[in-house]
Design a protein around this motif. Structure first.
Motif, mmCIF file in Angstrom:
data_model
loop_
_atom_site.group_PDB
_atom_site.id
_atom_site.type_symbol
_atom_site.label_atom_id
_atom_site.label_comp_id
_atom_site.label_asym_id
_atom_site.label_seq_id
_atom_site.Cartn_x
_atom_site.Cartn_y
_atom_site.Cartn_z
ATOM 1 N N ASN A 84 -80.361 58.019 37.644
ATOM 2 C CA ASN A 84 -79.965 59.325 38.176
ATOM 3 C C ASN A 84 -79.322 60.179 37.074
ATOM 4 N N GLU A 85 -78.627 61.224 37.457
ATOM 5 C CA GLU A 85 -77.977 62.104 36.481
ATOM 6 C C GLU A 85 -76.458 61.853 36.435
ATOM 7 N N GLY A 86 -76.060 60.652 36.795
ATOM 8 C CA GLY A 86 -74.645 60.284 36.736
ATOM 9 C C GLY A 86 -73.967 60.408 38.083
ATOM 10 N N ASP A 87 -72.840 59.688 38.217
ATOM 11 C CA ASP A 87 -72.014 59.722 39.430
ATOM 12 C C ASP A 87 -72.851 59.517 40.700
ATOM 13 N N THR A 88 -72.715 60.426 41.649
ATOM 14 C CA THR A 88 -73.393 60.237 42.930
ATOM 15 C C THR A 88 -74.692 61.044 43.026
ATOM 16 N N THR A 89 -75.230 61.474 41.875
ATOM 17 C CA THR A 89 -76.497 62.213 41.898
ATOM 18 C C THR A 89 -77.627 61.278 42.310
ATOM 19 N N TRP A 90 -78.767 61.857 42.594
ATOM 20 C CA TRP A 90 -79.880 61.091 43.132
ATOM 21 C C TRP A 90 -80.881 60.688 42.054
ATOM 22 N N SER A 91 -81.447 59.505 42.265
ATOM 23 C CA SER A 91 -82.593 59.043 41.475
ATOM 24 C C SER A 91 -83.878 59.497 42.169
ATOM 25 N N ALA A 92 -85.017 59.331 41.474
ATOM 26 C CA ALA A 92 -86.314 59.609 42.109
ATOM 27 C C ALA A 92 -86.461 58.771 43.384
ATOM 28 N N TYR A 93 -86.023 57.518 43.318
ATOM 29 C CA TYR A 93 -86.059 56.632 44.494
ATOM 30 C C TYR A 93 -85.289 57.244 45.662
ATOM 31 N N ASP A 94 -84.078 57.721 45.389
ATOM 32 C CA ASP A 94 -83.261 58.342 46.442
ATOM 33 C C ASP A 94 -83.961 59.563 47.040
ATOM 34 N N ILE A 95 -84.597 60.337 46.175
ATOM 35 C CA ILE A 95 -85.237 61.582 46.622
ATOM 36 C C ILE A 95 -86.407 61.280 47.565
ATOM 37 N N VAL A 96 -87.184 60.245 47.261
ATOM 38 C CA VAL A 96 -88.280 59.877 48.162
ATOM 39 C C VAL A 96 -87.708 59.469 49.526
ATOM 40 N N GLY A 97 -86.593 58.743 49.521
ATOM 41 C CA GLY A 97 -85.934 58.374 50.780
ATOM 42 C C GLY A 97 -85.490 59.603 51.563
ATOM 43 N N HIS A 98 -84.970 60.582 50.847
ATOM 44 C CA HIS A 98 -84.540 61.842 51.477
ATOM 45 C C HIS A 98 -85.726 62.590 52.089
ATOM 46 N N VAL A 135 -98.992 63.512 44.941
ATOM 47 C CA VAL A 135 -98.271 63.905 43.724
ATOM 48 C C VAL A 135 -97.188 62.876 43.405
ATOM 49 N N LEU A 136 -96.404 62.525 44.408
ATOM 50 C CA LEU A 136 -95.324 61.556 44.181
ATOM 51 C C LEU A 136 -95.889 60.185 43.850
ATOM 52 N N ASP A 137 -96.998 59.860 44.481
ATOM 53 C CA ASP A 137 -97.656 58.596 44.186
ATOM 54 C C ASP A 137 -98.112 58.531 42.727
ATOM 55 N N ALA A 138 -98.766 59.580 42.280
ATOM 56 C CA ALA A 138 -99.271 59.612 40.903
ATOM 57 C C ALA A 138 -98.126 59.543 39.898
ATOM 58 N N LEU A 139 -97.010 60.169 40.249
ATOM 59 C CA LEU A 139 -95.880 60.221 39.309
ATOM 60 C C LEU A 139 -95.064 58.934 39.321
ATOM 61 N N LEU A 140 -94.855 58.340 40.486
ATOM 62 C CA LEU A 140 -93.793 57.323 40.611
ATOM 63 C C LEU A 140 -94.264 55.898 40.896
ATOM 64 N N ARG A 141 -95.432 55.724 41.515
ATOM 65 C CA ARG A 141 -95.799 54.357 41.905
ATOM 66 C C ARG A 141 -95.981 53.484 40.659
ATOM 67 N N ASP A 142 -95.295 52.367 40.653
ATOM 68 C CA ASP A 142 -95.369 51.408 39.547
ATOM 69 C C ASP A 142 -94.820 51.952 38.229
ATOM 70 N N LEU A 143 -94.154 53.074 38.271
ATOM 71 C CA LEU A 143 -93.420 53.522 37.087
ATOM 72 C C LEU A 143 -92.219 52.582 36.931
ATOM 73 N N PRO A 144 -91.875 52.209 35.698
ATOM 74 C CA PRO A 144 -90.764 51.261 35.527
ATOM 75 C C PRO A 144 -89.477 51.752 36.212
ATOM 76 N N ASP A 145 -88.724 50.785 36.745
ATOM 77 C CA ASP A 145 -87.454 51.099 37.417
ATOM 78 C C ASP A 145 -86.494 51.881 36.527
ATOM 79 N N GLU A 146 -86.582 51.688 35.215
ATOM 80 C CA GLU A 146 -85.688 52.446 34.325
ATOM 81 C C GLU A 146 -85.851 53.951 34.536
ATOM 82 N N TRP A 147 -87.039 54.378 34.923
ATOM 83 C CA TRP A 147 -87.242 55.792 35.262
ATOM 84 C C TRP A 147 -86.835 56.082 36.704
ATOM 85 N N THR A 148 -87.357 55.287 37.630
ATOM 86 C CA THR A 148 -87.284 55.696 39.039
ATOM 87 C C THR A 148 -85.922 55.441 39.677
ATOM 88 N N ARG A 149 -85.132 54.520 39.101
ATOM 89 C CA ARG A 149 -83.830 54.203 39.699
ATOM 90 C C ARG A 149 -82.682 54.886 38.964
#
Lengths: 180, 180
Positions: free
Chosen positions: B34-48, B18-32
């Protein structure tokens, strides 16, 4: 982030594979379960997405390009999937969603939209003047609102099973938010 | 719905794709983004999610089976991914998530858990006694809470672009809900 057509298509193109990876051959206990009463199951949501591809997105986009603000959008039938999907197995709906989504993206590409086109306006029955750009951004956010909803509907099935951990699980605090 | 080990694994097994289909090779503007301040990006969430596979899920499950309530879980480091993922491209993180997830599911299968095992108790530092079943249900709901979050973080990037449609888009009304 500013709207960007290419980046938007990158997400729209992924959604059939995302739903496929999440839902195909997942047990019915997950995919047919809802959040109670008349709320939607994952199965219902896929039906709703198909209906949007068939009747809403490209039809309204072309209407904006052809008629501008002189024609008001018809209201979108948010319950149509109950009639259209009835009895079809989920794998068939997932195939159909991929088919209609890719056909629409092909048609969108053939329009070869330019920045000036994205600023063109249509007329929404409630909002009044809206731009093609706002409408195409909504197509993307509409996918995401339903992926968000599917995650929540699936998690809801384990709201009791997780016991005390429910307080740490944001998805179980989400009350849904779409205005009826 | 009652917890069911086989149905749970059906969802856990899907999440890498699921994460592969959604995020792999999606432009960094999406995946990097976040929702402001110290919130997480999709990239951060995969790391978590990777960090959870490495240190939390199977480690605590085995701790319940081996030590019951005599040992208290260590607190889970929710910020570890900032150290561990730093500098790694997202496709590499997606590969790593699939690797550690499938290794954990293989280990889970080797435990050949029986209904009696699922009722065994461990000790959580805040909740006190918890069952292995509650813990394993939380593994599933934790995946879903983060898929829910990724959908929201991506949609957030178009909160302005959609114009007046934001009121119809539930995902844009979602304030996140996880307790800090």
């Amino acid at each position: 982030m500013q709207y960007d057509l290419e980046r938007s298509v990158a997400l729209l193109r992924r959604m059939p594979a995302v739903l496929d990876a999440l839902l195909r051959d997942l047990p019915d206990e997950w995919t047919r379960a809802n959040e109670g009463d008349t709320t939607w199951s994952a199965y219902d949501i896929v039906g709703h997405l198909i209906h949007g591809e068939r009747t809403n997105w490209m039809a309204r986009a072309k209407m904006i390009l052809e008629h501008g603000e002189t024609k008001t959008f018809e209201r979108f039938d948010r319950l149509a999937q109950e009639r259209e999907s009835r009895g079809q197995p989920l794998p068939q709906l997932l195939d159909e969603f991929a088919r209609v989504r890719f056909a629409n993206l092909d048609e969108l590409a053939r329009l070869a939209l330019q920045p000036d086109d994205l600023r063109r306006r249509g007329r929404h029955p409630v909002f009044g003047a809206v731009t093609l750009e706002q409408f195409l951004a909504t197509w993307v956010a509409h996918d995401l609102t339903h992926l968000h909803q599917i995650s929540r509907v699936l998690a809801y099935q384990y709201r009791d099973a997780v016991g005390p951990w429910s307080v740490y699980l944001g998805v179980l605090q989400c009350a849904g938010h779409s205005r009826p």
